[in-house]
Design an enzyme around this catalytic site. Structure first.
Site, short mmCIF file in Angstrom:
data_model
loop_
_atom_site.label_atom_id
_atom_site.label_comp_id
_atom_site.label_asym_id
_atom_site.label_seq_id
_atom_site.Cartn_x
_atom_site.Cartn_y
_atom_site.Cartn_z
N GLY A 123 1.82 4.64 3.49
CA GLY A 123 2.89 3.79 3.36
C GLY A 123 4.10 4.93 2.83
O GLY A 123 4.74 4.15 3.12
N HIS A 137 -8.45 -0.07 19.15
CA HIS A 137 -8.36 1.62 18.46
C HIS A 137 -9.44 2.03 17.00
O HIS A 137 -9.89 2.00 16.59
CB HIS A 137 -7.27 1.25 17.08
N GLY A 173 0.54 -1.04 -0.11
CA GLY A 173 0.26 -0.59 -0.05
C GLY A 173 0.86 1.49 -0.28
O GLY A 173 1.22 1.71 1.03
N ALA A 174 1.02 1.68 -0.97
CA ALA A 174 1.69 3.52 -1.06
C ALA A 174 1.16 4.19 -1.19
O ALA A 174 1.76 5.87 -2.00
CB ALA A 174 2.47 2.66 -2.66
N GLY A 175 -0.29 4.35 -0.29
CA GLY A 175 -0.51 5.61 -0.43
C GLY A 175 -0.34 6.41 1.02
O GLY A 175 1.02 6.42 0.74
N ASP A 182 1.99 -1.71 -4.68
CA ASP A 182 0.54 -0.85 -3.91
C ASP A 182 0.03 -1.70 -5.98
O ASP A 182 0.24 -2.01 -7.19
CB ASP A 182 0.68 0.87 -4.88
N ARG A 184 -0.42 11.18 19.99
CA ARG A 184 -1.68 12.38 20.31
C ARG A 184 -2.35 13.35 21.77
O ARG A 184 -2.43 14.14 21.48
CB ARG A 184 -3.08 11.95 19.30
N ARG A 186 -10.67 6.52 5.59
CA ARG A 186 -11.92 6.28 6.19
C ARG A 186 -11.75 8.12 5.17
O ARG A 186 -11.51 8.97 5.05
CB ARG A 186 -11.84 6.70 7.81
N ARG A 228 -14.93 3.35 11.54
CA ARG A 228 -13.30 2.30 11.51
C ARG A 228 -13.87 1.31 10.40
O ARG A 228 -13.37 0.35 10.10
CB ARG A 228 -12.41 2.45 12.02
#
Ligand code: TXD
Length: 312
Positions: free
Chosen positions: A14, A175, A9-11, A33, A151, A82, A88
């Site tokens: 990634g 999560h 996954g190279a989004g 990907d 966070r 999302r 999720r």
């Protein structure tokens, strides 16, 4: 470089993970990907940044798993993120198919790899990776806790003006919105958080932490967070490759710890070259235990939904 990490996954997460990992100069990197040309283009762009950063890291992009051959670590970020209004868990059906395939294909070329899973719904996708790959629990870990805790640390730093390095926060559980920020175990340079901050301010930070992912989704509108999740991936991969025995909050397979069995769940885990070396058990009070049980019930529900989709 002798170590190799492949990112499926190279989004957004990634490719950002590849950038943070390259900066750490700990492994050669492969991006895979389904989109033609995209992983190749991103890997080449990153490769061309290496002379500027002064890092000797090789980056390759591919649509074919063969390029991942011999990876020490496989990071799974493939799947859909999302959009505003989605939980999720709404991602389950689409992402289960993608993650199952990514696991099986990766294992063909890297039978010994340790898997770090990022795809949502996180705890359930980590469970699916273990089952689909018939992997020992030690070799699968899900990223969520470092991000959720970071966070909280960032919000405490904003409120107090103290360095993020002095702020230690621990978020446990699944999560999802039922995650459990452990205020009693969190501290600023050893001073308990509830002594440093008023009850109102602390409650507001806990609430913002729980909804931290949604806050970013509603701002970005087209996807979810990626800088902070990717930074967490890089920290986990480094702890594994360097055999650091680093204790971080992450999703691991529960075998009786915290009274939980047969689910992936966020807890403090020790990461080293073998993967999850140990799950650390905090002593929890009745209120904290009840909050964890609520979070575990939410994770179990998603695992049940997965079982209806796929025979595990
Ligand atoms: O803390 C956490 N666990 C998370 C989880 C923090 C941030 C994002 N989180 C989840 O990671 C998010 O909800 C998604 O389920 C995944 C990936 O998020 P990202 O923001 O990276 O999504 P993108 O930018 O859409 O990238 C996903 C890529 C995209 O390029 C697709 O073409 C690719 O995944 N994809 C695939 N790659 C390989 N193989 C298959 N089958 C495939 N299908 C889609």
């Amino acid at each position: 470089m002798t170590a190799k990490i492949s990112i499926i996954g190279a989004g957004m997460t990634g490719s950002t993970s590849a950038a943070w990992l390259a900066e750490r100069e700990i492994a050669d990197l492969v991006l895979v990907d389904v989109v033609e040309g995209m992983p190749q283009g991103k890997a080449l762009d990153l490769l061309e940044a290496m002379p500027v950063l002064g890092k000797d890291v090789t980056l390759v992009g591919s649509n074919d798993y063969e390029a991942t051959k011999g990876s020490d670590i496989v990071v799974i970020t493939a799947g859909i993120p999302r959009k505003p209004g989605m939980s999720r868990d709404d991602l389950l059906t689409t992402n289960a198919e993608i993650v199952g395939k990514a696991t099986r294909e990766s294992l063909k070329y890297s039978p010994e790899a340790i898997f770090i899973v990022l795809t949502n719904p996180l705890d359930t996708m980590a469970y699916l990776t273990m089952k689909a790959g018939k992997l020992p629990p030690q070799r699968v870990v899900g990223q969520a806790g470092i991000l959720d805790s970071a966070r909280m640390r960032a919000f405490v730093a904003l409120e107090t003006g103290v360095s993020v390095e002095n702020i230690h926060c621990y978020v446990m559980g699944g999560h999802g919105d039922e995650m459990v920020p452990l205020t009693r175990h969190s501290n600023i340079a050893g001073i308990p958080l509830d002594e440093y901050l008023s009850a109102d301010k602390l409650a507001a930070i806990v609430e913002r932490t729980r909804k931290g992912g949604g806050e970013i989704v509603s701002l970005l509108k087209t996807g979810s967070a990626y800088y902070a999740p990717a930074a967490a991936i890089a920290q986990m991969a480094e702890a594994i490759l360097k055999d650091k025995h680093l204790i971080v909050p992450a999703a691991a397979y529960m075998q009786g710890e915290y009274g939980l069995k047969d689910i992936f769940f966020g807890a403090p885990v020790m990461l080293g070259r073998k993967g999850v070396e140990r799950i650390v058990e905090y002593s929890l009070n009745a209120e904290e235990k009840a909050a964890l049980e609520r979070s575990a019930a939410a994770v179990k529900e998603t695992v049940e939904a997965l079982r209806k989709l796929i025979s595990l």
